[in-house]
Each structure stands twice: as C-alpha cells, then as structure tokens.
Design a protein around this motif. Structure first.
Motif, PDB file in Angstrom:
ATOM      1  N   GLY A 165      16.078  -8.827  16.381  1.00  0.00           N
ATOM      2  CA  GLY A 165      17.170  -9.551  15.741  1.00  0.00           C
ATOM      3  C   GLY A 165      17.550 -10.793  16.505  1.00  0.00           C
ATOM      4  O   GLY A 165      17.122 -11.021  17.646  1.00  0.00           O
ATOM      5  N   ARG A 166      18.377 -11.609  15.873  1.00  0.00           N
ATOM      6  CA  ARG A 166      18.849 -12.849  16.478  1.00  0.00           C
ATOM      7  C   ARG A 166      19.938 -12.531  17.507  1.00  0.00           C
ATOM      8  O   ARG A 166      20.822 -11.716  17.270  1.00  0.00           O
ATOM      9  CB  ARG A 166      19.404 -13.783  15.396  1.00  0.00           C
ATOM     10  CG  ARG A 166      19.818 -15.150  15.935  1.00  0.00           C
ATOM     11  CD  ARG A 166      20.005 -16.167  14.835  1.00  0.00           C
ATOM     12  NE  ARG A 166      21.069 -15.825  13.907  1.00  0.00           N
ATOM     13  CZ  ARG A 166      21.559 -16.672  13.006  1.00  0.00           C
ATOM     14  NH1 ARG A 166      21.041 -17.877  12.886  1.00  0.00           N
ATOM     15  NH2 ARG A 166      22.517 -16.298  12.186  1.00  0.00           N
ATOM     16  N   ALA A 226      23.021 -13.795  20.096  1.00  0.00           N
ATOM     17  CA  ALA A 226      24.017 -14.790  20.511  1.00  0.00           C
ATOM     18  C   ALA A 226      24.680 -14.275  21.773  1.00  0.00           C
ATOM     19  O   ALA A 226      25.064 -13.108  21.848  1.00  0.00           O
ATOM     20  CB  ALA A 226      25.059 -15.011  19.414  1.00  0.00           C
ATOM     21  N   PRO A 246      25.095 -12.959  14.514  1.00  0.00           N
ATOM     22  CA  PRO A 246      23.826 -12.493  15.075  1.00  0.00           C
ATOM     23  C   PRO A 246      23.665 -10.994  14.870  1.00  0.00           C
ATOM     24  O   PRO A 246      24.639 -10.271  14.626  1.00  0.00           O
ATOM     25  CB  PRO A 246      23.999 -12.806  16.569  1.00  0.00           C
ATOM     26  CG  PRO A 246      25.472 -12.629  16.791  1.00  0.00           C
ATOM     27  CD  PRO A 246      26.147 -13.066  15.516  1.00  0.00           C
ATOM     28  N   GLU A 247      22.447 -10.523  14.956  1.00  0.00           N
ATOM     29  CA  GLU A 247      22.231  -9.073  14.959  1.00  0.00           C
ATOM     30  C   GLU A 247      22.667  -8.475  16.290  1.00  0.00           C
ATOM     31  O   GLU A 247      23.051  -7.310  16.353  1.00  0.00           O
ATOM     32  CB  GLU A 247      20.758  -8.756  14.704  1.00  0.00           C
ATOM     33  CG  GLU A 247      20.308  -8.889  13.259  1.00  0.00           C
ATOM     34  CD  GLU A 247      20.159 -10.336  12.825  1.00  0.00           C
ATOM     35  OE1 GLU A 247      20.265 -10.609  11.611  1.00  0.00           O
ATOM     36  OE2 GLU A 247      19.937 -11.191  13.708  1.00  0.00           O
ATOM     37  N   ARG A 275      26.628  -4.856  13.296  1.00  0.00           N
ATOM     38  CA  ARG A 275      25.871  -5.592  14.310  1.00  0.00           C
ATOM     39  C   ARG A 275      26.037  -4.927  15.679  1.00  0.00           C
ATOM     40  O   ARG A 275      26.953  -4.158  15.909  1.00  0.00           O
ATOM     41  CB  ARG A 275      26.308  -7.050  14.351  1.00  0.00           C
ATOM     42  CG  ARG A 275      26.199  -7.711  12.982  1.00  0.00           C
ATOM     43  CD  ARG A 275      26.552  -9.175  13.000  1.00  0.00           C
ATOM     44  NE  ARG A 275      26.653  -9.695  11.642  1.00  0.00           N
ATOM     45  CZ  ARG A 275      25.626 -10.052  10.888  1.00  0.00           C
ATOM     46  NH1 ARG A 275      24.404  -9.964  11.379  1.00  0.00           N
ATOM     47  NH2 ARG A 275      25.804 -10.500   9.663  1.00  0.00           N
ATOM     48  N   GLY A 283      21.066 -21.311  17.199  1.00  0.00           N
ATOM     49  CA  GLY A 283      20.209 -21.000  16.059  1.00  0.00           C
ATOM     50  C   GLY A 283      20.834 -21.190  14.699  1.00  0.00           C
ATOM     51  O   GLY A 283      20.236 -20.807  13.678  1.00  0.00           O
TER      52      GLY A 283
END
Length: 423
Positions: free
Chosen positions: A107-108, A110, A185-186, A218, A137
């Motif tokens: 996952g993304r 942050a 974010p994830e 998340r 991102g």
C-alpha cells in the motif's frame, strides 16, 4: 481474516560510528596519521567482512526484527530513547535502507517523522501543501480537492500565505500532520511529533488517526512516549530494547512489560547499573530507595507513610545558590500524578548524604508507578533521570485502599516532609 499489509523479516540496521580523529602537534605526526589512515580503514573493513567479528566502531540500531501488521490495525511502537524506534520507521518509510532483512509494504505510505519534514522555508504554507503533497504521492487535482479541508484541519488559516520560515514548530507540525493525514494512504506512520502540538491539536490528531483506522480501514504505526495515547489508540504493540524486539502482543501486556509492572525491586544503584543522567554532572545521584519505612525494607501500602531516599553527592560542594532536587511520580501510562521539590522546603540545608522525601499517608491507589528525578545546581540542569525507577503500591485491606485523584485533576501537590541523614 485481514491480510498482512506490513511484513518485517529479520530486519537489521548497522551503523559505523565515527572514531575520534587522531591529531598530532607536529607536521611529521600529521603526515604519519594520513599515511596510516587507509591501512586502518582497510583493517576495519576486513573485520566487518568476517562473520561475527566487529570492532568498536560498529553499532546495531536494529537486530533481527520480525513482526507483521494487519490491514486496519493500529500498532504502537514503544521503547526508551535509542531503542531503535525512529530507525525502524525510517526504514519502513523507505528513507533509509536496511543492512539486512526484508520489508513488504502492500500500500501507499505516508509518514510524519520530524517537524517540518519536506517543507521549504521560503515557500508559503499553501505552496508547501502542494509541494509536500506531491512528494507524498498526491496529484494536483487531489490536492485541489482537499486543500480547504487540509487548511481547516491544521488551524493556520490566517498564516497559510505566510512563508513557513516564520512558523513555530507547533504550526509546522499542524500543517505537516494535516497533509499526511489527508493523503488517504493505506499506511500512516507517525513518530513522536505530536508532543510538539498543544492539547487541543493532539486530541484532534488522535481522533483523526482513530477515524483513519476504524472507519477507513487504514493501518497506522504510532511511536510515542505518551503511554495513555498508546493504550487508547493501539490494539497491539511492540517493545524495542537496544535495537531488538523485546516483546510483542496486546497493548496492555506490552505497556506492562515496558514499565516493569512485575518489578519488586525498590532499590537502585545508578553507578552499578551504569545509569547516567542528562546534565553537567555537578551534582551526582548515586542510589534511590523507596520503602514503606525509613529503617526497614517493607512494601509500600496506600494510606501509609512512604519514604523516597536519594543518596546525593555535591561534587563541587553545596553553594546555596538555588540548588534543588525534584521527584515526580507518574502512573503506568506516563501521566504525572505528584511532583515534590526541595524548593518548597525553606529550612532544607543540602549536603552530601541522604535526602529523604517522606510522603505521609500515601495518596496512591494500588498500582504500578514510575519515579523521575530532576536535579538543578541553581544555574543549569545537573542531572535528569526520566522514568529511572519503577515501584508498586501493594494491595491493602478493602477499607484502607488509598485515596483517588479528584476527577478532572491530573496532578496535585501533596504534603510531604524532608529528612536529611548526613554522612
């Protein structure tokens, strides 16, 4: 069953500490050091290349760390300063690479690791939102859509078009957290930056993290020395000690392991345990003893007298220039309950010897507590020992179980007495 969104396998991070530079008073000596340096560096590299052989310049910030984090889980990462928490987060944020091991991130990510990370001081807050969001991102269209929400959450509407170099550290934290939290974010990684913000903003951040994890599903990794926040926010935790994973499990058990909830030792020799406080060392604390009696080693009970004895040494002599010694008692979540100071006792005459704080009718209920000692020489901090010792108030008879702190009151000054025993 939710999938593992973060997987850490045999993760290690090694640093090579800089050795003290060799200096020579003569030109010939300096030239000799230059000639020898390549050979000495080669010898160190040879040692590092051999399995199990390391010299004194090698420091392992992390060593063989293994754990998993499930999707939607809030993981608390706790430990003393230097335990490796920030290094772990930097590796997970892909700021630095591990020496060995493997991390898997599904996952993304942050991250908010330091105050003002990614901010350009010459740009305004609004411009930094776009720049920082892009680095994390976010697309420009995504930032446009969330801009008003980010500014409103940060609470710096009046200053959003002012260059960031004029912001206080708290304002930078507000803006940085707001951008990171609205990235969606994830995985959201938060280091001990919330300590800079005020109480209102801390509560807002904690609420946001709770919303991100529970309502949006998340994952949050949360590093903090605020044990109450860790307990309230995190379902699970890991405890790092000297770069190693010491304990992993449900938050309550991890917190208990961290604060030494099972400890029954109420005597601490700081010199034997190589504990050195922060300060100029003009006043030294040698031992600490907590007991229910001045003369005997008996447990501490509620509503009974408690004695906290400190063996202090004024290395440069007592100068009567505002020297003071404070003790602070926190609960097991790190919340301050009581603070005593010798400054409140006008008749005190400090010398080398034992200083004892007598606490009449202990106001603490049965539980585990943590002692902090602060020593000031009148001009500067002589020694500062945060959370240096754990102790426990034992269970007593049901009708003699101690006093509770009044509702809405987090700490109070309770009557105490000082006793000096000179050597």
């Amino acid at each position: 069953m939710s999938r593992a969104i973060i997987k850490v396998e045999n993760l290690s991070k090694r640093y090579r500490l800089g050795l003290k530079e060799k200096r020579s008073k003569t030109l010939a000596g300096q030239v000799g050091n230059i000639i020898k340096s390549p050979w000495e560096n080669f010898q160190r590299l040879r040692k590092l290349s051999k399995f199990g052989e390391e010299d004194e310049s090698v420091f392992w910030a992390l060593k063989d760390i293994n754990f998993e984090v499930k999707e939607g889980e809030v993981l608390g990462i706790i430990g003393k300063n230097g335990a490796g928490k920030s290094t772990l987060l930097k590796i997970l944020s892909q700021i630095t690479e591990p020496t060995s091991g493997k991390i898997t991130l599904n996952g993304r990510v942050a991250s908010l690791l330091e105050v003002g990370t990614g901010f350009h001081p010459e740009l305004t807050g609004r411009e930094n939102i776009y720049m920082n969001g892009t680095i994390l991102g976010m697309t420009r269209r995504e930032i446009d859509r969330k801009l008003d929400e980010i500014i409103d959450f940060s609470g710096i509407e009046k200053f959003v078009d002012t260059p960031v170099k004029f912001y206080s550290s708290g304002m930078k934290v507000r803006l940085g957290f707001s951008v990171a939290a609205h990235l969606e974010p994830e995985i959201l990684i938060i280091d001990e930056v919330l300590a800079v913000g005020d109480y209102e903003f801390q509560q807002k951040c904690l609420g946001k993290m709770e919303d991100v994890s529970k309502n949006q599903g998340r994952t949050v990794l949360f590093v903090s020395h605020n044990m109450a926040a860790v307990q309230n926010l995190c379902s699970r935790g890991v405890l790092l000690t000297n770069g190693k994973l010491h304990f992993e499990g449900v938050t309550e058990k991890v917190l208990k392991s961290y604060i030494g909830g099972n400890s029954s030792t109420y005597f601490l020799n700081l010199e034997n345990n190589h504990i050195k406080g922060e300060g100029n060392q003009k006043i030294i604390l040698r031992t600490i003893k907590i007991s229910g009696s001045l003369d005997e080693d008996i447990p501490v009970f509620p509503r009974k007298d408690v004695f906290v004895s400190l063996d202090v040494d004024f290395k440069e002599g007592f100068k009567n220039q505002g020297e003071r010694i404070d003790i602070r008692i926190d609960n097991r979540l790190g919340q301050r309950l009581i603070w005593y100071s010798t400054k409140a006792e006008n008749m005190l005459k400090l010398r080398t010897g034992k200083l004892t704080f007598k606490i009449p009718q202990c106001p603490l209920v049965p539980d585990e507590y943590v002692l902090t000692v602060f020593i000031h020489d009148g001009h500067d901090v002589a020694n500062w020992y945060p959370q240096v010792m754990n102790f426990k108030v034992e269970e007593a008879a049901y009708f003699d179980s101690g006093m509770t702190i009044p509702n809405g009151q987090t700490s109070f000054i309770y009557p105490f007495e000082l006793i000096n025993t000179y050597k």
